[in-house]
Design an enzyme around this catalytic site. Structure first.
Site, PDB file in Angstrom:
ATOM      1  CD  GLU A  31      19.758  36.654   6.805  1.00 28.24           C
ATOM      2  OE1 GLU A  31      19.463  36.137   5.712  1.00 28.24           O
ATOM      3  OE2 GLU A  31      19.006  37.419   7.414  1.00 28.24           O
ATOM      4  CE  LYS A  57      19.920  39.815   5.125  1.00 29.00           C
ATOM      5  NZ  LYS A  57      19.044  39.941   3.972  1.00 29.00           N
TER       6      LYS A  57
HETATM    7  P1  13P Z   1      14.628  41.598   7.539  1.00 27.98           P
HETATM    8  O1  13P Z   1      15.403  42.812   7.127  1.00 27.98           O
HETATM    9  O2  13P Z   1      13.145  41.785   7.512  1.00 27.98           O
HETATM   10  O3  13P Z   1      15.135  41.026   8.828  1.00 27.98           O
HETATM   11  O4  13P Z   1      14.903  40.487   6.455  1.00 27.98           O
HETATM   12  C1  13P Z   1      16.202  40.268   6.036  1.00 27.98           C
HETATM   13  C2  13P Z   1      16.321  38.918   5.478  1.00 27.98           C
HETATM   14  O5  13P Z   1      16.749  38.763   4.356  1.00 27.98           O
HETATM   15  C3  13P Z   1      15.940  37.763   6.293  1.00 27.98           C
HETATM   16  O6  13P Z   1      16.506  36.593   5.747  1.00 27.98           O
END
Ligand code: 13P
Length: 347
Positions: free
Chosen positions: A177, A219
């Site tokens: 991510e 992600k």
């Molecule tokens: P949000 O969808 O609130 O951005 O959170 C996703 C997430 O896993 C942040 O690490």
């Protein structure tokens, strides 16, 4: 490394129009969100809230995998059933957030580096023995005057790649991510350029660290104008910029891309995912799905407000948003949203 197991898990996370539910807020973040609704900021309140989520009827029909934090993965339902068992019994794959958070980066004012690599290998083995099958690590990239710097992008990308390699070694699918934040006045085009640079750097490091692309999930953020940019964009413009960026930077071997919501409203996040699938699905090499926290949970947290009497209504709201995102994956999400509204949720 059992490559086939990783490939199967990664495929299962993006199968059947389902997506991921991020319910891994750190205690600090969870408490901050609780405080805004007058919910007590205690371990028991966090446990009760997560029990409300994991016992939502029909959750497994919309959600392929749930990301928990270390506190939650060790907690039980009131009747003593471990959360991890409750999730697995519902057909949802259990995942865990393993980073130790983003810290101010030395020599890089306004930028952060995600920590948590020390001892990670041993922690992953423990989680794997508990039945966890995938993990998440979030890097944050801020946009602004002179940032992101090359040093910040490189350091975060390298950490993501080292985390991903350790995950695969332990048999867990890494959810990688790199989040380019929405805060700022930057334009859609500037966000596209930065997101492309970040993703290219991340995939270079994943290659260098010998991470198997077929056994991971990306992600990313959607490509959006900054929250305070005067030129907001339509849902279709956001969909086009996001998919253009991803097609340029994400190898076709990656099985799935699951977006974070990043502070978008639930409706907008669904509408934008829907537009991407409507406009591009037939020519995308990877599945495009969701891994939202706020954009799925927000209404239900507010309705729940710490009261047992509100559990059924809160679960209904949670299930509704999850269903909306399944519809968005199919390209069948109907609710119209003001196309240039970028209204944020609580951060
Ligand atoms: P949000 O969808 O609130 O951005 O959170 C996703 C997430 O896993 C942040 O690490």
């Amino acid at each position: 490394m059992n490559a086939q197991k990783l490939i199967d898990t990664a495929k299962a996370l993006v199968a059947g129009y389902k997506g991921l539910l991020a319910m891994d807020e750190s205690n600090t973040t969870c408490n901050k969100r609780f405080a805004s609704f007058g919910i007590p900021q205690t371990e028991e309140a966090r446990r009760a809230y997560r029990e409300m989520i994991v016992t939502t009827p029909g959750l497994g029909k919309c959600i392929s995998g749930a990301i928990l934090c270390d506190e939650t993965i060790r907690q039980n339902k009131k009747d003593g059933t471990p959360f991890i068992k409750a999730i697995t019994d519902e057909g949802v794959i259990p995942g865990i957030k393993v980073d130790a958070g983003a810290k101010d980066m030395a020599g890089h004012p306004g930028e952060r580096i995600t920590e948590g690599l020390d001892g990670l290998g041993a922690r992953l083995v423990e989680y794997s023995h508990m039945g966890v099958r995938f993990a998440k690590w979030r890097a944050v990239i801020a946009m602004g005057d002179g940032i992101p710097s090359r040093g910040c992008v490189e350091a975060n990308a390298q950490a993501l790649a080292r985390y991903a390699a350790l995950c695969q070694e332990a048999g867990l699918v890494p959810v990688v991510e790199p989040e380019v934040l929405m805060d700022g006045e930057h334009t859609l085009e500037q966000c596209r350029e930065v997101t492309e640079e970040v993703l290219r750097t991340v995939f270079n490091h994943l290659y260098t660290q010998r991470v198997m692309l077929e056994g991971l999930i990306l992600k990313p953020n959607m490509v959006l104008p900054g929250l305070t940019c005067p030129k907001q964009k339509t849902v279709d413009e956001v969909a086009d910029a996001t998919v253009t960026c991803l097609l340029r930077a994400v190898p076709a071997a990656v099985p799935g891309i699951a977006f974070l919501s990043g502070g978008q409203s639930g409706e907008l996040a669904s509408a934008r995912l829907n537009a991407m699938n409507v406009r591009f699905k037939s020519r995308l090499p990877w599945g495009l799905t969701f891994s939202f926290a706020r954009a799925i949970q927000q209404p239900s947290m507010e309705i729940w407000s710490g009261q047992d009497a509100n559990i059924a209504a809160a679960q209904h709201a949670l299930h509704h948003r999850a269903k909306c995102n399944v519809a968005a994956r199919r390209g069948e999400y109907q609710v119209s949203v003001k196309s240039t509204d970028n209204t944020p949720l609580l951060s």
